[in-house]
Design a protein around this motif. Structure first.
Motif, short mmCIF file in Angstrom:
data_model
loop_
_atom_site.label_atom_id
_atom_site.label_comp_id
_atom_site.label_asym_id
_atom_site.label_seq_id
_atom_site.Cartn_x
_atom_site.Cartn_y
_atom_site.Cartn_z
N PRO A 128 45.55 43.85 47.18
CA PRO A 128 44.37 44.71 47.30
C PRO A 128 44.48 45.64 48.51
O PRO A 128 44.97 45.22 49.57
N PHE A 134 40.39 45.86 47.15
CA PHE A 134 40.32 45.87 45.69
C PHE A 134 41.42 46.75 45.13
O PHE A 134 41.64 47.88 45.59
N LYS A 147 34.72 48.55 42.78
CA LYS A 147 34.40 47.18 42.36
C LYS A 147 33.20 47.13 41.41
O LYS A 147 33.24 46.46 40.39
#
Length: 299
Positions: A128, A134, A147
């Protein structure tokens, strides 16, 4: 009326008391084979009907010490046979584990190690990024970099596929993803697919689902180390089993000696032959048939 009762047991020498107590002991041994956690566990052999032969009655009546020795040997040989049966049972179980169980386990752990190692490598190549930690998630051909968007779309896809058959929906961090409905636990689940599959239960929280996916991927290194440890333990168990299976029955010589002595006593006491019943059939001792007398009668 009687708060205390005293019980006395009297045993008379050279009587049937010894035989009666031997019967009680046989029953106790039979019960003990079942009411125990030791080997053999909850198993008992058939108990044949015990009856005294004429020769045994004679030995009891005369007080022959050899008969007492025979009774003792009967009990000792029976105990040794139970121990040998337990040894053989464990021996066969070890042979089965050496030939089938342990090799199969080792092969299974080798496959797990290869799968976990490959998946750990994939996860490390797609770590990530950014403040939100992410990676972009692809769902139904569309890539989501936020997200909230990815989590919301994942929930929407679940509602559109209420089937128990896994359906491929996209990818994340180098892994393919499948979604399905778990009818047993009544919840939606997601499979993270690498060389092996990892199941994640999904909830109603969009961001919480992404956290669950990350946590499952984070477990991969620990799974790899656990598989390596279990493989080494199984190999050690295999080697130990190979050494144990070579060990002979510890009481083999004792069983052989006592069995031979018991057989010798049976021959000495004529207990190896069945008692022959004497039946008076009215025939002469020399075995000749009496002559038939014919009487001529006039009509």
């Amino acid at each position: 009326m009687f708060p205390e009762v005293e019980v006395y047991r009297y045993v008379t020498e050279q009587t049937f008391d010894a035989y009666l107590y031997q019967l009680v002991e046989g029953k106790q041994k039979f019960i003990s084979q079942i009411m125990t956690s030791k080997s053999p566990v909850r198993s008992a052999e058939d108990v044949d009907e015990v009856a005294l032969s004429f020769a045994e009655v004679k030995m009891l009546a005369t007080g022959d010490e050899r008969f007492k020795e025979k009774m003792d040997l009967d009990m000792q040989v029976a105990k040794l046979k139970v121990l040998k049966q337990s040894y053989l049972s464990e021996h066969y179980d070890l042979e089965d584990r050496i030939l089938k169980h342990y090799p199969k386990e080792i092969k299974d752990y080798e496959e797990r190690i290869a799968g976990y190692g490959n998946d750990v490598k994939i996860a490390s190549q797609h770590k990530p990024q950014g403040e939100n930690k992410f990676c972009p998630m692809t769902l139904n051909g569309v890539t989501y970099k936020e997200k909230a968007d990815a989590g919301g779309m994942l929930l929407a896809i679940c509602k559109e596929n209420p089937l128990s058959q896994p359906i491929q929906i996209g990818s994340y961090r180098g892994f393919q993803m499948e979604v399905f409905y778990d009818t047993f636990n009544t919840c939606y689940c997601l499979n993270i697919c690498g060389m092996r599959k990892y199941k994640v239960e999904l909830g109603a929280d969009a961001l919480g689902n992404l956290t669950r996916i990350e946590n499952e991927i984070a477990k991969l290194p620990a799974r790899l180390e656990a598989a390596k440890t279990r493989k080494e333990e199984t190999i050690a168990q295999l080697e130990t089993a190979k050494e144990e299976v070579k060990k002979p029955f510890a009481f083999e010589n004792e069983l052989k000696e006592k069995t031979e002595r018991l057989n010798a006593l049976n021959i000495e006491l004529n207990l190896n032959e069945k008692d022959n019943a004497v039946i008076d059939d009215g025939q002469e001792q020399d075995g000749e048939q009496p002559e038939k007398k014919c009487m001529d009668r006039e009509r």
